[in-house]
Motif scaffolding. Structure first.
Motif, PDB file in Angstrom:
ATOM      1  N   UNK A  50     130.446  10.249  64.906  1.00  0.00           N
ATOM      2  CA  UNK A  50     131.438   9.849  63.902  1.00  0.00           C
ATOM      3  C   UNK A  50     131.312  10.711  62.649  1.00  0.00           C
ATOM      4  N   UNK A  51     130.098  10.888  62.177  1.00  0.00           N
ATOM      5  CA  UNK A  51     129.872  11.700  60.984  1.00  0.00           C
ATOM      6  C   UNK A  51     130.286  13.141  61.176  1.00  0.00           C
ATOM      7  N   UNK A  52     129.974  13.681  62.340  1.00  0.00           N
ATOM      8  CA  UNK A  52     130.323  15.071  62.643  1.00  0.00           C
ATOM      9  C   UNK A  52     131.838  15.278  62.610  1.00  0.00           C
ATOM     10  N   UNK A  53     132.562  14.436  63.334  1.00  0.00           N
ATOM     11  CA  UNK A  53     134.008  14.613  63.428  1.00  0.00           C
ATOM     12  C   UNK A  53     134.724  14.277  62.120  1.00  0.00           C
ATOM     13  N   UNK A  54     134.234  13.287  61.389  1.00  0.00           N
ATOM     14  CA  UNK A  54     134.819  12.961  60.092  1.00  0.00           C
ATOM     15  C   UNK A  54     134.618  14.129  59.130  1.00  0.00           C
ATOM     16  N   UNK A  55     133.406  14.678  59.121  1.00  0.00           N
ATOM     17  CA  UNK A  55     133.111  15.817  58.252  1.00  0.00           C
ATOM     18  C   UNK A  55     133.957  17.030  58.564  1.00  0.00           C
ATOM     19  N   UNK A  56     134.159  17.303  59.863  1.00  0.00           N
ATOM     20  CA  UNK A  56     135.002  18.436  60.253  1.00  0.00           C
ATOM     21  C   UNK A  56     136.453  18.242  59.818  1.00  0.00           C
ATOM     22  N   UNK A  57     136.962  17.036  60.026  1.00  0.00           N
ATOM     23  CA  UNK A  57     138.370  16.775  59.720  1.00  0.00           C
ATOM     24  C   UNK A  57     138.642  16.772  58.220  1.00  0.00           C
TER      25      UNK A  57
END
Length: 118
Positions: A50-57
């Motif tokens: 979740x953190x990875x994809x939120x940070x990327x977006x």
């Protein structure tokens, strides 16, 4: 020692995948894997996903907090290795939803876990 280390969670080399090689302390009195081990693996991996994809977006860093977890325990096994694979279902500014599948020997699905993070 981190919680991941404490439960024996290790990376498979894929950032959205992790595993646990089952030891005796991971088992319940019937010799099957304790459900808490399966859920802990999925919860820890999904939070990172979740953190990875939120940070990327959103081009930002932050720690996603899990606020809901639904687990469907579908099977179990005695020993071996379990592998969790997480993927985003929705990555929103406030709410991110991750689905994690935990498999065991011969890719048998042990659990499907959906988590919601804010």
């Amino acid at each position: 020692m981190t919680f991941n280390e404490h439960i024996g969670m290790t990376s498979t080399g894929n950032p959205h995948e992790a595993k646990i090689d089952i030891e005796d302390h991971h088992k319940n009195p019937t010799g099957n894997i304790n459900g808490g081990v399966i859920i802990s693996l999925a919860d820890n991996l999904s939070t990172g996903c979740a953190g990875h994809h939120w940070g990327e977006k959103f081009k930002d860093q932050g720690f996603m907090v899990g606020v809901d977890l639904h687990a469907a325990m579908l099977s179990n096994q005695q020993g071996g290795t379990i592998i969790a694979r997480s993927k985003p279902i929705r990555v929103g500014k406030r709410v991110t939803v991750i689905r994690t599948i935990v498999t065991g020997t011969d890719e048998q699905v042990l659990a499907e876990i959906t988590t919601t993070h804010i």
